[in-house]
Design a protein around this motif. Structure first.
Motif, PDB file in Angstrom:
ATOM      1  N   ARG A 138       0.836  -1.187   0.000  1.00 23.91           N
ATOM      2  CA  ARG A 138       0.000   0.000   0.000  1.00 23.91           C
ATOM      3  C   ARG A 138       0.880   1.250   0.000  1.00 23.91           C
ATOM      4  O   ARG A 138       0.553   2.255  -0.603  1.00 23.91           O
ATOM      5  CB  ARG A 138      -0.909   0.006   1.235  1.00 23.91           C
ATOM      6  CG  ARG A 138      -2.013   1.022   1.155  1.00 23.91           C
ATOM      7  CD  ARG A 138      -2.660   1.216   2.497  1.00 23.91           C
ATOM      8  NE  ARG A 138      -3.445   0.059   2.910  1.00 23.91           N
ATOM      9  CZ  ARG A 138      -4.754  -0.075   2.667  1.00 23.91           C
ATOM     10  NH1 ARG A 138      -5.384   0.855   1.991  1.00 23.91           N
ATOM     11  NH2 ARG A 138      -5.387  -1.114   3.104  1.00 23.91           N
ATOM     12  N   HIS A 139       1.984   1.132   0.683  1.00 22.46           N
ATOM     13  CA  HIS A 139       2.845   2.297   0.838  1.00 22.46           C
ATOM     14  C   HIS A 139       4.256   1.852   1.215  1.00 22.46           C
ATOM     15  O   HIS A 139       4.426   0.854   1.906  1.00 22.46           O
ATOM     16  CB  HIS A 139       2.284   3.195   1.947  1.00 22.46           C
ATOM     17  CG  HIS A 139       2.932   4.535   2.013  1.00 22.46           C
ATOM     18  ND1 HIS A 139       2.582   5.578   1.203  1.00 22.46           N
ATOM     19  CD2 HIS A 139       3.934   5.006   2.802  1.00 22.46           C
ATOM     20  CE1 HIS A 139       3.330   6.630   1.493  1.00 22.46           C
ATOM     21  NE2 HIS A 139       4.141   6.299   2.465  1.00 22.46           N
ATOM     22  N   GLU A 141       8.079   3.597   2.523  1.00 22.62           N
ATOM     23  CA  GLU A 141       8.709   4.823   2.985  1.00 22.62           C
ATOM     24  C   GLU A 141      10.182   4.537   3.250  1.00 22.62           C
ATOM     25  O   GLU A 141      10.528   3.533   3.884  1.00 22.62           O
ATOM     26  CB  GLU A 141       8.025   5.279   4.284  1.00 22.62           C
ATOM     27  CG  GLU A 141       8.425   6.637   4.761  1.00 22.62           C
ATOM     28  CD  GLU A 141       7.927   7.736   3.818  1.00 22.62           C
ATOM     29  OE1 GLU A 141       6.852   7.558   3.218  1.00 22.62           O
ATOM     30  OE2 GLU A 141       8.641   8.741   3.677  1.00 22.62           O
ATOM     31  N   VAL A 143      13.505   5.868   5.142  1.00 24.38           N
ATOM     32  CA  VAL A 143      13.906   6.794   6.199  1.00 24.38           C
ATOM     33  C   VAL A 143      15.418   6.718   6.350  1.00 24.38           C
ATOM     34  O   VAL A 143      15.976   5.647   6.587  1.00 24.38           O
ATOM     35  CB  VAL A 143      13.245   6.433   7.541  1.00 24.38           C
ATOM     36  CG1 VAL A 143      13.620   7.453   8.595  1.00 24.38           C
ATOM     37  CG2 VAL A 143      11.737   6.362   7.374  1.00 24.38           C
ATOM     38  N   MET A 151      16.342   2.939   6.430  1.00 23.21           N
ATOM     39  CA  MET A 151      15.319   1.981   6.801  1.00 23.21           C
ATOM     40  C   MET A 151      14.172   2.029   5.798  1.00 23.21           C
ATOM     41  O   MET A 151      13.727   3.104   5.406  1.00 23.21           O
ATOM     42  CB  MET A 151      14.781   2.290   8.200  1.00 23.21           C
ATOM     43  CG  MET A 151      13.690   1.302   8.624  1.00 23.21           C
ATOM     44  SD  MET A 151      12.998   1.710  10.221  1.00 23.21           S
ATOM     45  CE  MET A 151      14.201   0.960  11.302  1.00 23.21           C
ATOM     46  N   VAL A 153      10.357   1.157   5.265  1.00 25.57           N
ATOM     47  CA  VAL A 153       9.129   0.811   5.978  1.00 25.57           C
ATOM     48  C   VAL A 153       8.078   0.445   4.944  1.00 25.57           C
ATOM     49  O   VAL A 153       7.828   1.211   4.015  1.00 25.57           O
ATOM     50  CB  VAL A 153       8.631   1.978   6.841  1.00 25.57           C
ATOM     51  CG1 VAL A 153       7.342   1.598   7.541  1.00 25.57           C
ATOM     52  CG2 VAL A 153       9.696   2.351   7.855  1.00 25.57           C
ATOM     53  N   ILE A 155       4.205  -0.851   4.147  1.00 30.25           N
ATOM     54  CA  ILE A 155       2.842  -1.038   4.648  1.00 30.25           C
ATOM     55  C   ILE A 155       2.074  -1.847   3.614  1.00 30.25           C
ATOM     56  O   ILE A 155       1.994  -1.457   2.450  1.00 30.25           O
ATOM     57  CB  ILE A 155       2.143   0.309   4.883  1.00 30.25           C
ATOM     58  CG1 ILE A 155       2.988   1.153   5.851  1.00 30.25           C
ATOM     59  CG2 ILE A 155       0.743   0.094   5.458  1.00 30.25           C
ATOM     60  CD1 ILE A 155       2.509   2.561   5.995  1.00 30.25           C
ATOM     61  N   VAL A 161       2.793  -3.553   9.021  1.00 34.21           N
ATOM     62  CA  VAL A 161       3.920  -2.677   8.776  1.00 34.21           C
ATOM     63  C   VAL A 161       5.189  -3.467   9.022  1.00 34.21           C
ATOM     64  O   VAL A 161       5.363  -4.062  10.074  1.00 34.21           O
ATOM     65  CB  VAL A 161       3.882  -1.455   9.712  1.00 34.21           C
ATOM     66  CG1 VAL A 161       5.089  -0.584   9.479  1.00 34.21           C
ATOM     67  CG2 VAL A 161       2.609  -0.661   9.467  1.00 34.21           C
ATOM     68  N   GLY A 162       6.050  -3.478   8.037  1.00 33.87           N
ATOM     69  CA  GLY A 162       7.330  -4.151   8.220  1.00 33.87           C
ATOM     70  C   GLY A 162       8.448  -3.182   7.977  1.00 33.87           C
ATOM     71  O   GLY A 162       8.246  -2.124   7.394  1.00 33.87           O
ATOM     72  N   ARG A 163       9.614  -3.495   8.480  1.00 33.81           N
ATOM     73  CA  ARG A 163      10.758  -2.626   8.205  1.00 33.81           C
ATOM     74  C   ARG A 163      11.980  -3.467   7.956  1.00 33.81           C
ATOM     75  O   ARG A 163      12.118  -4.565   8.489  1.00 33.81           O
ATOM     76  CB  ARG A 163      11.003  -1.634   9.332  1.00 33.81           C
ATOM     77  CG  ARG A 163      11.398  -2.257  10.652  1.00 33.81           C
ATOM     78  CD  ARG A 163      10.179  -2.712  11.381  1.00 33.81           C
ATOM     79  NE  ARG A 163      10.458  -2.923  12.784  1.00 33.81           N
ATOM     80  CZ  ARG A 163       9.576  -3.445  13.626  1.00 33.81           C
ATOM     81  NH1 ARG A 163       8.394  -3.820  13.191  1.00 33.81           N
ATOM     82  NH2 ARG A 163       9.866  -3.611  14.883  1.00 33.81           N
ATOM     83  N   ARG A 164      12.819  -2.936   7.146  1.00 31.94           N
ATOM     84  CA  ARG A 164      14.078  -3.595   6.823  1.00 31.94           C
ATOM     85  C   ARG A 164      15.157  -2.539   6.821  1.00 31.94           C
ATOM     86  O   ARG A 164      14.923  -1.399   6.424  1.00 31.94           O
ATOM     87  CB  ARG A 164      14.012  -4.244   5.433  1.00 31.94           C
ATOM     88  CG  ARG A 164      13.175  -5.506   5.369  1.00 31.94           C
ATOM     89  CD  ARG A 164      13.873  -6.633   6.115  1.00 31.94           C
ATOM     90  NE  ARG A 164      13.151  -7.883   6.013  1.00 31.94           N
ATOM     91  CZ  ARG A 164      12.176  -8.262   6.831  1.00 31.94           C
ATOM     92  NH1 ARG A 164      11.800  -7.459   7.810  1.00 31.94           N
ATOM     93  NH2 ARG A 164      11.597  -9.419   6.689  1.00 31.94           N
ATOM     94  N   LEU A 165      16.343  -2.932   7.262  1.00 35.14           N
ATOM     95  CA  LEU A 165      17.472  -2.016   7.224  1.00 35.14           C
ATOM     96  C   LEU A 165      18.287  -2.281   5.970  1.00 35.14           C
ATOM     97  O   LEU A 165      18.469  -3.426   5.574  1.00 35.14           O
ATOM     98  CB  LEU A 165      18.344  -2.239   8.453  1.00 35.14           C
ATOM     99  CG  LEU A 165      17.739  -1.760   9.760  1.00 35.14           C
ATOM    100  CD1 LEU A 165      18.543  -2.282  10.937  1.00 35.14           C
ATOM    101  CD2 LEU A 165      17.691  -0.246   9.782  1.00 35.14           C
TER     102      LEU A 165
END
Lengths: 345, 345
Positions: A138-139, A141, A143, A151, A153, A155, A161-165
């Motif tokens: 959906r989205h 981002e 950062v 990072m 992020v 969605i 919501v997941g995040r990966r470095l």
DNA sequence: TTTAGCACTCACGGGGTAGGAGTGCTAACC
DNA sequence: GGTTAGCACTCCTACCCCGTGAGTGCTAAA
């Protein structure tokens, strides 16, 4: 399996099952004569019980003991003899309170639901959240965390919501990150996972070295995340396994506890429920999981919106209070589903 | 507590502890005579053991049994008698492999670390992740999910990502969401939580009705999330509690399992470690938690960057293999810390 | 078909006992 | 004085025996 069982045998079987669920001790003909409300002597009951034993519905632990229901008897009881119970007001309130509470992390809600369900039923409860059903982004981002550290992020369409470095080999500036971010959103938002064409996207991109590296890394991360989103199982009340241990033996309790830690086992079980789409009771060897073949499983599915389903269930001793357990599982599924249909779109 | 204990008594005590850890059975004078490598008879050992009993280091379960170490003896053993063990190559590799694996959700890493640690030590392992140490917002993102539904994604200075749903009373347009989002980032990014002035920010804002409602809701969500971020504990190997049960009794196992489910108990324990800042061994009644007073706890802290610490530890029987357990806990803390200092800035 | 009567079976628990591990004490030894 | 062999003693454990009682199956009578 259909049994040729007359009314009297039914009443006797019902009395045996009810008494055994209540006391956990083998039930003798005398006790049945009192409980079943039949106006016959214990000798008659004995004859009937011998027949029920031949049919495979009862067994004697040893010659001079009372009778104990077999798994088949529980099955018969659940299908044919069991009454319906309305959940008590207390219990209904406890569940309502859980869902009344302030919006919180969705994971927390699942976890608390499993703990509450286990407490209400004195079993071990499992709630399955089919997170992997998300199939598009959906989205996205980006950062910037440092010169070479960004990072991602993500969605998903299901609201996770997941995040990966990402660690970069080159320094990257803030405005590059922003431009790549905007480009990335346009490229992947709304596109089904299997249609994301990483090579095509990087090909279209017009960025410097650092930007291209970032984009490639971010795309990687998005695809990897979507592929790796895990269905999650929340388990509550494992301590109850130990409580029921005297019924079933301690080496078995350990096996079961270990199975609970290996959540992918349980996952398969709960996934099957999604196909069933209705309340399912599996008693003893009806369970395909070897670890559960000395237990009973009661589970059902609940809607999470968009026609998708999650599932939940409990594992307890075969001599559990089926009426109560079933009504609790149904109530919890209904409340959880209602909550989802409210929250999600 | 310092004991006046000569070399021979030390060797005897050491032999008793080692043998009891190995076999779990009371150790007699004959066995000690063989194990301790002293060239004296069992009669001499008996005299010495009687003295050690007077000192409170050994007890007899009953008159004609061998001796069992007391908690004080374990303490003495850990402080004075224990050798240092290098972790075996196999074990070190297992841990390395865990951290080698592809970048993943940070929660997953913690969970797997706890499971691995429990397997390596045959205990129940706990890893504490001090997420609530995050004190400012690095980034906020508003994502429009529907006409009256917006998701707030919050990224904290510690790298956690949280999300909250906002339900609005008015429809809100995409560009409004974007403008509010930009404004919100400027207003709260980098500002410590306790300095976020919600009233001031909404006062400065120049948006329409819907925008103001959204901003207020989003600010609310940010503050609520930061306030509610929970320190998390990851627990692995609870099944091992049952394995050690024959040593300690089943009602105790259930109490301990229940304590493990109530994670806030464990949280306090692990928070204490942050103050200690070094390897801590608590044996039996040295534990302040009543549930642990029949267990031993081995824990330490690990750095997560910016001078902050997390902690981890294991709970097992007092007759655990302290050398091995301690070296595993230290190795895991070191690896976890190293990983963090690499990943975070 | 039902029931009373009765002999039978077998788990359970108490009590008694043999075995054995390990102790403490004593007296002799170095 | 420390050390040791010898020995009586303690007390847990395992085992068997047996009485008890719950519950059965069978039989014969109602």
């Amino acid at each position: 399996m259909v049994f040729q069982i007359d009314e009297r045998k039914r009443k006797i079987l019902q009395a045996v099952v009810r008494s055994f669920i209540l006391t956990g001790k083998p039930v003798g003909s005398g006790a049945v004569a009192e409980l079943a409300g039949l106006k016959v002597s214990s000798a008659t009951i004995r004859n009937e019980m011998a027949t029920l034993e031949e049919l495979g519905l009862l067994i004697q632990p040893h010659t001079s003991a009372g009778r104990v229901p077999t798994d088949i008897a529980y099955r018969f009881y659940v299908d044919m003899l069991m009454g319906q119970t309305r959940p008590s007001l207390r219990d209904a309130e406890a569940i309502e309170k859980l869902f009344d509470a302030r919006t919180r992390e969705i994971e927390g809600l699942f976890q608390e639901a499993s703990v509450l369900l286990s407490r209400l039923t004195h079993t071990t409860a499992m709630v399955f959240a089919p997170f992997s059903a998300a199939d598009s982004v959906r989205h996205v981002e980006l950062v910037r965390l440092g010169d070479r550290r960004v990072m991602v992020v993500i969605i998903t369409s299901k609201g996770q919501v997941g995040r990966r470095l990402i660690a970069l080999d080159r320094d990257v500036k803030g405005d590059t990150v922003e431009r790549v971010s905007t480009f990335l959103i346009r490229s992947v938002a709304g596109v089904p996972l299997d249609s994301i064409d990483a090579a095509g996207i990087t090909g279209r991109a017009r960025f410097g070295e650092a930007g291209r590296e970032l984009l490639a890394g971010a795309l990687d991360a998005v695809c990897e995340y979507l592929g790796a989103i895990e269905d999650r199982v929340f388990i509550g009340g494992t301590a109850n396994i130990v409580r029921e241990m005297d019924v079933a033996g301690s080496e078995w309790a350990q096996v079961l506890l270990e199975a609970m830690e290996k959540q992918y086992f349980i996952l398969d079980l709960l996934k099957e429920l999604l196909r069933e789409r209705r309340l399912t009771v599996r008693i003893g060897e009806e369970n395909s999981l070897r670890e559960l073949q000395r237990c009973a499983f009661v589970g059902t599915s609940y809607p999470i919106g968009s026609g998708l389903l999650g599932s939940l269930g409990v594992v307890g001793p075969t001599c559990m209070d089926y009426e109560r357990t079933i009504s609790m599982v149904e109530l919890m599924a209904e409340s959880l589903g209602r909550r989802f249909l409210q929250t999600m779109d």
